[in-house]
Design a protein around this motif. Structure first.
Motif, PDB file in Angstrom:
ATOM      1  N   GLY A  50       0.813  -1.208   0.000  1.00 36.09           N
ATOM      2  CA  GLY A  50       0.000   0.000   0.000  1.00 36.09           C
ATOM      3  C   GLY A  50       0.849   1.261   0.000  1.00 36.09           C
ATOM      4  O   GLY A  50       0.551   2.230  -0.714  1.00 36.09           O
ATOM      5  N   LEU A  51       1.931   1.261   0.779  1.00 36.44           N
ATOM      6  CA  LEU A  51       2.817   2.424   0.827  1.00 36.44           C
ATOM      7  C   LEU A  51       3.554   2.606  -0.506  1.00 36.44           C
ATOM      8  O   LEU A  51       3.707   3.733  -0.991  1.00 36.44           O
ATOM      9  CB  LEU A  51       3.822   2.271   1.964  1.00 36.44           C
ATOM     10  CG  LEU A  51       3.258   2.377   3.384  1.00 36.44           C
ATOM     11  CD1 LEU A  51       4.346   2.082   4.412  1.00 36.44           C
ATOM     12  CD2 LEU A  51       2.654   3.758   3.630  1.00 36.44           C
ATOM     13  N   GLY A  52       4.021   1.495  -1.099  1.00 36.88           N
ATOM     14  CA  GLY A  52       4.706   1.591  -2.386  1.00 36.88           C
ATOM     15  C   GLY A  52       3.790   2.128  -3.477  1.00 36.88           C
ATOM     16  O   GLY A  52       4.199   2.957  -4.304  1.00 36.88           O
ATOM     17  N   ALA A  53       2.548   1.661  -3.483  1.00 39.07           N
ATOM     18  CA  ALA A  53       1.580   2.154  -4.465  1.00 39.07           C
ATOM     19  C   ALA A  53       1.320   3.646  -4.255  1.00 39.07           C
ATOM     20  O   ALA A  53       1.232   4.422  -5.218  1.00 39.07           O
ATOM     21  CB  ALA A  53       0.288   1.360  -4.364  1.00 39.07           C
ATOM     22  N   ALA A  54       1.208   4.059  -2.986  1.00 40.65           N
ATOM     23  CA  ALA A  54       0.959   5.472  -2.691  1.00 40.65           C
ATOM     24  C   ALA A  54       2.154   6.336  -3.074  1.00 40.65           C
ATOM     25  O   ALA A  54       1.993   7.417  -3.669  1.00 40.65           O
ATOM     26  CB  ALA A  54       0.636   5.638  -1.209  1.00 40.65           C
ATOM     27  N   MET A  55       3.371   5.882  -2.767  1.00 39.55           N
ATOM     28  CA  MET A  55       4.558   6.643  -3.138  1.00 39.55           C
ATOM     29  C   MET A  55       4.665   6.781  -4.651  1.00 39.55           C
ATOM     30  O   MET A  55       5.085   7.831  -5.168  1.00 39.55           O
ATOM     31  CB  MET A  55       5.812   5.988  -2.558  1.00 39.55           C
ATOM     32  CG  MET A  55       5.956   6.154  -1.052  1.00 39.55           C
ATOM     33  SD  MET A  55       7.540   5.541  -0.408  1.00 39.55           S
ATOM     34  CE  MET A  55       7.329   3.767  -0.602  1.00 39.55           C
ATOM     35  N   SER A  56       4.290   5.729  -5.370  1.00 41.31           N
ATOM     36  CA  SER A  56       4.317   5.793  -6.827  1.00 41.31           C
ATOM     37  C   SER A  56       3.335   6.842  -7.345  1.00 41.31           C
ATOM     38  O   SER A  56       3.679   7.667  -8.204  1.00 41.31           O
ATOM     39  CB  SER A  56       3.997   4.422  -7.426  1.00 41.31           C
ATOM     40  OG  SER A  56       4.948   3.455  -7.046  1.00 41.31           O
TER      41      SER A  56
END
Length: 533
Positions: A169-175
């Protein structure tokens, strides 16, 4: 037991070798780009990133803010300068390449990870194009790690599975907080999830919904910021497509996997061919080579996770481009090929299992000679730029920033210089090279787009408006009031009832790396604080 020990030692050696190659590759490229470029980049993207990093807000007047936060964090630890910025560019590449190694492990391709990274090193997105750190380059590191966390969320059990779901979830948000184009990448996760039994089982668990919750929670502050600022970043993103299909852009994007990743792909095919010949087979030529080239991109079935990770960002981009949703700018493709080299190696190994070890040996032996070639070409480019007087190489951004700062101090020692305006984002050179506390504004401080992130104390501080006039030549003399920047500034000063305090600056770069005399001119307008008007 003995075999397990030997395998463990082999894996440790491969990891250490990969880490060393990645470190050396990134350091060499940072030095080469620093020497040969003379400045950061021609479009001032990197200065723009730095300008946005000064505000630490949840958005900008153009892009979401994550890559600007990265710049801000980096320069809170490293000195401000061109070489430090190049180090950031290639530190981002190092994180990206290590993500590809981790992805190989998750795909059961541990033995191919270091070779896949080597092939990416020979591809333009990870070498030449990575030098300019911006939103596109930031995705080089974020996309492979987000894919790793997707697979880890599938594969792990217990607390680890939920931990990796949070990271997903964090990786998707950072992207998404780096570039909205990442929505294409995330949408592509649907194919491997829906078309594999493992993915469908994952959908029936709480893990994807935990990842979705984390994603939404992490994006919420940015969404609220965008709403409060009249959807400014969405408007900018919407302006990238006019609702019509730009077939020229679509065609260029359709071919981008070939010409952006061509050196790595050809290196892979040639190395496999040489390996076959050493094993007594004929070198694949003509139809055989074409067959291998074609099969290097093919899926192994509908449930081929690696193929979908590699294929969907490119394919979905073409769909949206054909639909007229956006004009497919070629640099958007910089992050899409993170899984390409793994796909080539997997497919060619399937065609020629015995050739893989020899192929890997050949490719790794080429690592040092290729880097030596890069250094030689970099030195040649540096000499060419220096001796031909190339404008982008000789542009004196650092020198003129220091001159502006020193002249302000000489004239107004009792007035703090608080902001700079003028030609965006070149005006950020003052803060980057000379006065870090000077706030860089995208336009005049009381107008848009500067009001998106207002500098509320501007009236009580001194400011400068910087108008670059370009290179001075004998047949193109520059006069005050000639450029659009100068005309706009004079009009703004009149509307504010401010005096016209103009300083004409001529600067040229000097030293062993700049043997030619290439002068540049700038017009600087001084703006007094309200207490001195």
């Amino acid at each position: 037991m003995k075999n397990d020990l030997g395998e463990g030692v082999g894996q440790s050696v491969r990891r250490n070798s990969s880490a060393f190659e990645i470190m050396v590759f990134c350091l060499v490229w940072a030095i080469v780009q620093w020497l040969s470029s003379g400045n950061l980049d021609g479009y001032n993207d990197m200065l723009e990133n730095y300008a946005w990093s000064q505000s630490w807000d949840w958005g900008t007047h153009k892009h979401p803010p994550f890559f600007a936060w990265v710049v801000g964090v980096w320069f809170s630890w490293f000195p401000q300068g061109d070489f430090s910025y190049r180090l950031l560019s290639y530190a981002n590449v190092a994180v990206a390449l290590w993500g590809v190694i981790s992805l190989a492990q998750r795909l059961g391709m541990r033995a191919q990870g270091s070779t896949a990274v080597l092939l990416l090193m020979w591809s333009f997105p990870y070498s030449t194009l990575a030098a300019k750190f911006n939103a596109n380059a930031q995705l080089l590191s974020l996309w492979p790690w987000t894919a790793v966390w997707l697979l880890a969320s599938w594969q792990e059990r217990g607390a680890k599975a939920y931990f990796f779901s949070v990271l997903l979830g964090l990786g998707a948000a950072m992207s998404m907080l780096s570039k909205y184009y990442s929505g294409i990448f995330l949408l592509g996760f649907l194919c491997p999830t829906l078309l594999t039994a493992q993915g469908r089982r994952w959908l029936m668990s709480p893990r994807p919904y935990l990842a979705l919750l984390v994603f939404c929670f992490a994006l919420l502050p940015h969404v609220l910021w965008v709403i409060r600022h009249d959807w400014v970043t969405f408007q900018y993103a919407g302006d990238q497509g006019g609702g019509e299909t730009s077939w020229g852009y679509v065609l260029r994007f359709a071919l981008v996997p070939l010409y952006y990743w061509l050196p790595g792909w050809l290196g892979c095919l040639i190395a496999f061919g040489i390996a076959l010949r050493r094993q007594g087979s004929s070198f694949p030529g003509g139809a055989n080579l074409a067959r291998l080239a074609w099969r290097s991109w093919q899926p192994k079935g509908w449930n081929d996770v690696l193929f979908w990770l590699a294929f969907t960002p490119w394919f979905l981009s073409l769909i949206f481009g054909i639909a007229g949703v956006a004009e497919l700018s070629t640099p958007w493709a910089i992050p899409i090929g993170y899984a390409y080299s793994l796909l080539w190696l997997r497919n060619l190994q399937h065609e020629m299992p015995l050739a893989l070890p020899v192929t890997q040996g050949l490719l790794h032996k080429a690592f040092a000679p290729v880097l030596v070639l890069v250094v030689m070409l970099g030195l040649g480019l540096t000499l060419t730029n220096a001796n031909t007087g190339r404008e982008s190489y000789y542009r004196p951004s650092r020198e003129v920033a220091q001159v502006i700062a020193s002249r302000w101090t000489e004239r107004y020692s009792d007035i703090p210089l608080g902001w700079s305006s003028g030609a965006w984002a070149e005006n950020a050179m003052l803060a980057f090279y000379a006065l870090p506390r000077v706030r860089t504004l995208p336009g005049f401080p009381d107008e848009q787009p500067a009001q998106v992130l207002p500098h509320v104390t501007w009236t009580s501080e001194g400011g400068v408006v910087i108008c670059p006039l370009g290179r001075i030549t004998a047949d193109e003399p520059r006069r005050a009031g000639e450029t659009a920047c100068e005309q706009a500034t004079q009009g703004w000063l009149r509307r504010q009832g401010l005096p016209l305090l103009v300083d004409r600056i001529e600067v040229r770069r000097q030293g062993w790396a700049f043997p030619r005399s290439v002068p540049f001119a700038y017009t600087v307008f001084d703006v007094m604080p309200s207490t001195r008007r």
